[in-house]
Design an enzyme around this catalytic site. Structure first.
Site, PDB file in Angstrom:
ATOM      1  N   LEU A   1      -6.131  -1.904  -0.983  1.00 53.76           N
ATOM      2  CA  LEU A   1      -5.855  -1.933   0.460  1.00 53.76           C
ATOM      3  C   LEU A   1      -6.446  -3.175   1.116  1.00 53.76           C
ATOM      4  CD1 LEU A   1      -5.044   0.976  -0.171  1.00 53.76           C
ATOM      5  CD2 LEU A   1      -5.979   1.624   2.035  1.00 53.76           C
TER       6      LEU A   1
ATOM      7  N   GLU B   1       0.844  -1.194   0.000  1.00 55.36           N
ATOM      8  CA  GLU B   1       0.000   0.000   0.000  1.00 55.36           C
ATOM      9  C   GLU B   1       0.881   1.246   0.000  1.00 55.36           C
ATOM     10  OE1 GLU B   1      -2.238  -0.816   3.527  1.00 55.36           O
ATOM     11  OE2 GLU B   1      -3.123  -2.622   2.658  1.00 55.36           O
TER      12      GLU B   1
ATOM     13  N   HIS C   1      -0.336   0.345  15.754  1.00 56.14           N
ATOM     14  CA  HIS C   1       0.822   0.820  14.997  1.00 56.14           C
ATOM     15  C   HIS C   1       2.136   0.556  15.740  1.00 56.14           C
ATOM     16  CE1 HIS C   1      -2.322   2.972  12.851  1.00 56.14           C
ATOM     17  NE2 HIS C   1      -1.458   3.376  11.955  1.00 56.14           N
TER      18      HIS C   1
ATOM     19  N   GLU D   1      -4.692  -6.721   2.960  1.00 56.02           N
ATOM     20  CA  GLU D   1      -3.439  -7.433   3.226  1.00 56.02           C
ATOM     21  C   GLU D   1      -3.487  -8.895   2.795  1.00 56.02           C
ATOM     22  OE1 GLU D   1      -4.841  -5.245   5.215  1.00 56.02           O
ATOM     23  OE2 GLU D   1      -3.300  -3.688   5.284  1.00 56.02           O
TER      24      GLU D   1
ATOM     25  N   GLN E   1       1.980  -2.240   5.808  1.00 55.04           N
ATOM     26  CA  GLN E   1       2.213  -0.842   6.164  1.00 55.04           C
ATOM     27  C   GLN E   1       2.605  -0.663   7.635  1.00 55.04           C
ATOM     28  OE1 GLN E   1      -0.960   2.292   5.408  1.00 55.04           O
ATOM     29  NE2 GLN E   1       0.566   2.621   3.808  1.00 55.04           N
ATOM     30  N   PHE E   2       1.883  -1.347   8.519  1.00 55.07           N
ATOM     31  CA  PHE E   2       2.206  -1.322   9.952  1.00 55.07           C
ATOM     32  C   PHE E   2       1.989  -2.727  10.508  1.00 55.07           C
ATOM     33  CE2 PHE E   2       1.578   3.197   9.406  1.00 55.07           C
ATOM     34  CZ  PHE E   2       2.466   3.773  10.303  1.00 55.07           C
ATOM     35  N   ASP E   3       2.781  -3.054  11.526  1.00 56.81           N
ATOM     36  CA  ASP E   3       2.716  -4.362  12.182  1.00 56.81           C
ATOM     37  C   ASP E   3       1.295  -4.859  12.439  1.00 56.81           C
ATOM     38  OD1 ASP E   3       2.245  -2.463  14.366  1.00 56.81           O
ATOM     39  OD2 ASP E   3       4.426  -2.317  14.436  1.00 56.81           O
ATOM     40  N   GLY E   4       0.457  -3.977  13.005  1.00 66.07           N
ATOM     41  CA  GLY E   4      -0.884  -4.411  13.399  1.00 66.07           C
ATOM     42  C   GLY E   4      -1.788  -4.714  12.213  1.00 66.07           C
ATOM     43  N   PHE E   5      -1.342  -4.368  11.014  1.00 66.93           N
ATOM     44  CA  PHE E   5      -2.167  -4.600   9.833  1.00 66.93           C
ATOM     45  C   PHE E   5      -1.840  -5.924   9.147  1.00 66.93           C
ATOM     46  CE2 PHE E   5      -2.147   0.316   9.101  1.00 66.93           C
ATOM     47  CZ  PHE E   5      -2.774   0.485  10.316  1.00 66.93           C
TER      48      PHE E   5
END
Lengths: 370, 325
Positions: free
Chosen positions: B60, B31, B131, B62, B84-88
């Protein structure tokens, strides 16, 4: 008793080229110039894959397979779709596409390892352009989309060269249509104009859940929201399944983007050999669908219109018997994996700690069995 | 290698560029990785130089990013996915665990999954929820995956190239709070990807970490040295496979071990290291293996993160306990 939402189109508006009675009918959108020899070839396919299925169920009953997912009733959808593929096209099956595997020249025995428990798939998808069976519902549709991205990057779309242009055919079922992965693959295919055809066999049941539990619109209409064509075909009609898939694959190869095909059919057997549909299905429903059998209508056509006599049908029956014997004996001969093979191919490069576990395991097994 | 010191972000960018130059089958997907260059600018300029077919701005989703990477790999590509970020990463968890990790095995070794999944990880940047997660343990627990974490620009430059070149799938943990920390020179040659490194020798207590905790460990070692306590600091670099031999060798000299990670404590990398050290170096231990980790809670609101994260005080406290035992 729970209330059903009867929102799914009750009178399916679908492409049909051969009626259940065996009459050819025309559809201007899907002209099909096909010889009786070719139709006889489809008949042979249909009978043989049904026999593969029958034998596998018997092997499961005898304890030779742990499980089998029957394709009974869905032969025409699978043979029609499978025969529309060209050699270099790629197919991504679920775990029920034994008929498609047959069209890809995959030996039925290759499929049995997974169900017998001698391997977890164990073949190279690129050998016959037929992916490993995928059990997590819908996951393979994203693999198909990704593969199609690769096809575009390889310049194998829209060149006009039939030996080069490549389409991808992704199989899934009515239940999978609810999965995020399937919907994401639609998004990818639409946004990237990918050369992928989504082939949904709507066999009316996701184990015990009727299709009304998945959707309040006919499944093929979902495509319009994603921005590509959807079409419903009589999935018990091998000619229509073939013609509709062929056109969609042509569009894909010609850089016209994706199509969703809903093959309207019926799962005539339990979901798998472990399932008991008596708990959720009315027997009368099955009886109705029996009248729409995918093989009988072709047989009726070949007998009445193509004037094929008993010799042809006997030959096919003879071939089916041979195939059955091949499956029966071959299944029992599938080698059991060695204990230490469980460590093989987990990684391309085996880490030291896994090597140590393998050593411990093999030494222990040797010690106990000594 | 380079006379110009660079940040970890720039080093990753340069490493990815090298990987793409070396192999035309390498594609970057994620993304905002195209024109924007990623929210952390790790892929800055790559789409301009390699084109939209090789640096792909994806929808968008994952699971879609990972699932399509699997298909590309079957077709012979070598995808590098940016989460994009760990939690995603969790919407892609099924595709990673069931498909990416297992495909080579299911195909009896006939199909490789040379996919690198880059995950900006960990906390310390004052971010909103989801995040600041440390997700490596989930993946280290999955057969078929390798999990590595860089902690400095030079490693970042070399490790990303080695991860992309690896024929096994690699989860590549990037400590986001170090992206734009101090610049450093890039070493002339890489350390092997799955090898731990003793970054500071010492004889009193072995302190092991990886990724974002390494700067804290080095700082702790400096402070401890002022009191005459010499910490041996080890950067694991790879959490799976785990170069336990380097840790064991150190513990055999120091007799004391503190393991540090941001990820929650229970069932974590620290527990695994403690188990292996107990199995392999029991008689060398002068004290129990101690852990300084995130707590078994959700990642806290950012105003609390500096107390929650393993910090200098918590590490030194554990060192004292190990010495006093």
């Amino acid at each position: 008793m729970s209330e059903h939402v009867h929102a799914v189109h009750p009178e399916p508006d679908m492409v049909q080229l051969l009626t259940p009675e065996g009459q050819r009918v025309d559809n201007p959108d899907y002209p099909l110039d096909i010889s009786d020899d070719e139709i006889a070839g489809f008949y042979r396919d249909l009978v043989l894959v049904r026999r593969i299925d029958t034998e596998a169920i018997a092997l499961q009953r005898q304890g030779e397979l742990g499980l089998w997912a029957s394709l009974l009733g869905q032969e025409a959808a699978q043979i029609g779709a499978g025969r529309a593929l060209r050699q270099h096209d790629m197919a991504f099956p679920t775990y029920r596409e034994h008929g498609v595997a047959w069209c890809r020249n995959v030996d039925p025995l290759t499929l049995l390892g997974l169900f017998r428990g001698t391997n977890l798939g164990g073949f190279d998808p690129r050998e016959h352009n037929f992916n490993l069976y995928t059990i997590v519902i819908g996951a393979q549709t994203l693999h198909a989309a990704g593969y199609a991205m690769g096809v575009i990057r390889d310049g194998a779309v829209g060149t006009g060269d039939p030996t080069r242009d490549t389409a991808v055919l992704a199989f899934f079922g009515d239940g999978a249509s609810s999965q995020g992965d399937v919907n994401e693959s639609f998004v990818w295919a639409a946004a990237g104009n990918l050369p992928v055809v989504f082939f949904c066999q709507n066999n009316q049941w996701a184990i015990s859940e009727p299709v009304e539990r998945q959707s309040r619109v006919p499944l093929y209409r979902r495509a319009s929201g994603f921005g590509f064509p959807g079409v419903r075909v009589d999935g018990n009609d091998v000619l229509a399944s073939y013609a509709v898939t062929r056109r969609a694959l042509d569009d894909a190869r010609n850089a016209q983007g994706p199509t969703l095909i809903e093959a309207y059919t019926y799962r005539m057997n339990p979901h798998t050999t472990n399932d008991d549909p008596r708990r959720y299905q009315l027997g009368s429903e099955r009886e109705t669908w029996k009248l729409k059998d995918p093989i009988e209508r072709v047989r009726a056509y070949l007998t009445r219109e193509a004037k094929l006599g008993p010799d042809f049908f006997d030959d096919v029956e003879q071939e089916a018997r041979k195939l059955a014997e091949h499956i029966r004996s071959g299944c029992r001969e599938l080698p059991d994996p060695t204990p230490e093979s469980v460590f093989d191919d987990v990684y391309v490069t085996m880490p030291d700690e896994l090597r140590e576990q393998r050593t411990d395991f093999t030494e222990f097994v040797a010690e106990v069995s000594a | 290698m380079s006379d110009t010191p660079m940040t970890m972000a720039k080093a990753l960018n340069e490493g990815l560029r090298k990987a793409m130059e070396r192999d035309p089958k390498v594609v970057i997907m994620g993304e905002d990785v195209g024109k924007l260059g990623g929210v952390f600018r790790i892929t800055d300029g790559l789409q301009k130089d390699f084109g939209e077919d090789r640096v792909i701005d994806t929808p968008l989703a994952e699971s879609g990013i990972i699932g399509t990477a699997v298909g590309l790999a079957i077709r012979g590509y070598r995808p590098v996915c940016e989460i994009q970020f760990d939690g995603f990463v969790f919407p892609g968890f099924d595709q990673i665990v069931n498909q990416v990790a297992k495909f080579h095995n299911r195909s009896a070794g006939l199909v490789k999954m040379p996919i690198t999944i880059r995950i900006p990880s960990g906390g310390g940047i004052g971010a909103v929820e989801h995040h600041s997660e440390s997700v490596e343990t989930y993946f280290a627990h999955t057969a078929g995956l390798k999990v590595v974490a860089c902690s400095n620009p030079s490693d970042a430059y070399w490790m990303i190239q080695d991860a992309v070149a690896d024929d096994d799938p690699v989860i590549f943990i990037e400590p986001k709070r170090l992206y734009h920390a101090a610049k450093a020179d890039i070493a002339d040659a890489p350390t092997a990807l799955y090898q731990a490194r003793v970054v500071r020798p010492g004889q009193h207590v072995t302190v092991v970490g990886y990724g974002g905790t390494m700067s804290t460990l080095l700082e702790s070692a400096k402070v401890a040295a002022e009191d005459g306590i010499e910490l041996e600091v080890i950067d694991l670099r790879s959490v799976s496979p785990l170069d336990i031999a380097t840790v064991i060798e150190s513990v055999q000299r120091t007799g004391r071990l503190v393991v540090v990670h941001e990820a929650p404590q229970s069932f974590g990398i620290g527990a695994e290291i403690a188990a292996r050290v107990t199995e392999q170096a029991f008689y060398s231990l002068e004290a129990p293996v101690l852990r300084v980790t995130g707590y078994d809670t959700p990642y806290p609101p950012s105003r609390l993160e500096h107390e929650w994260l393993p910090n200098l005080d918590r590490v030194l406290d554990a060192v004292d306990k190990a010495l006093e035992f």
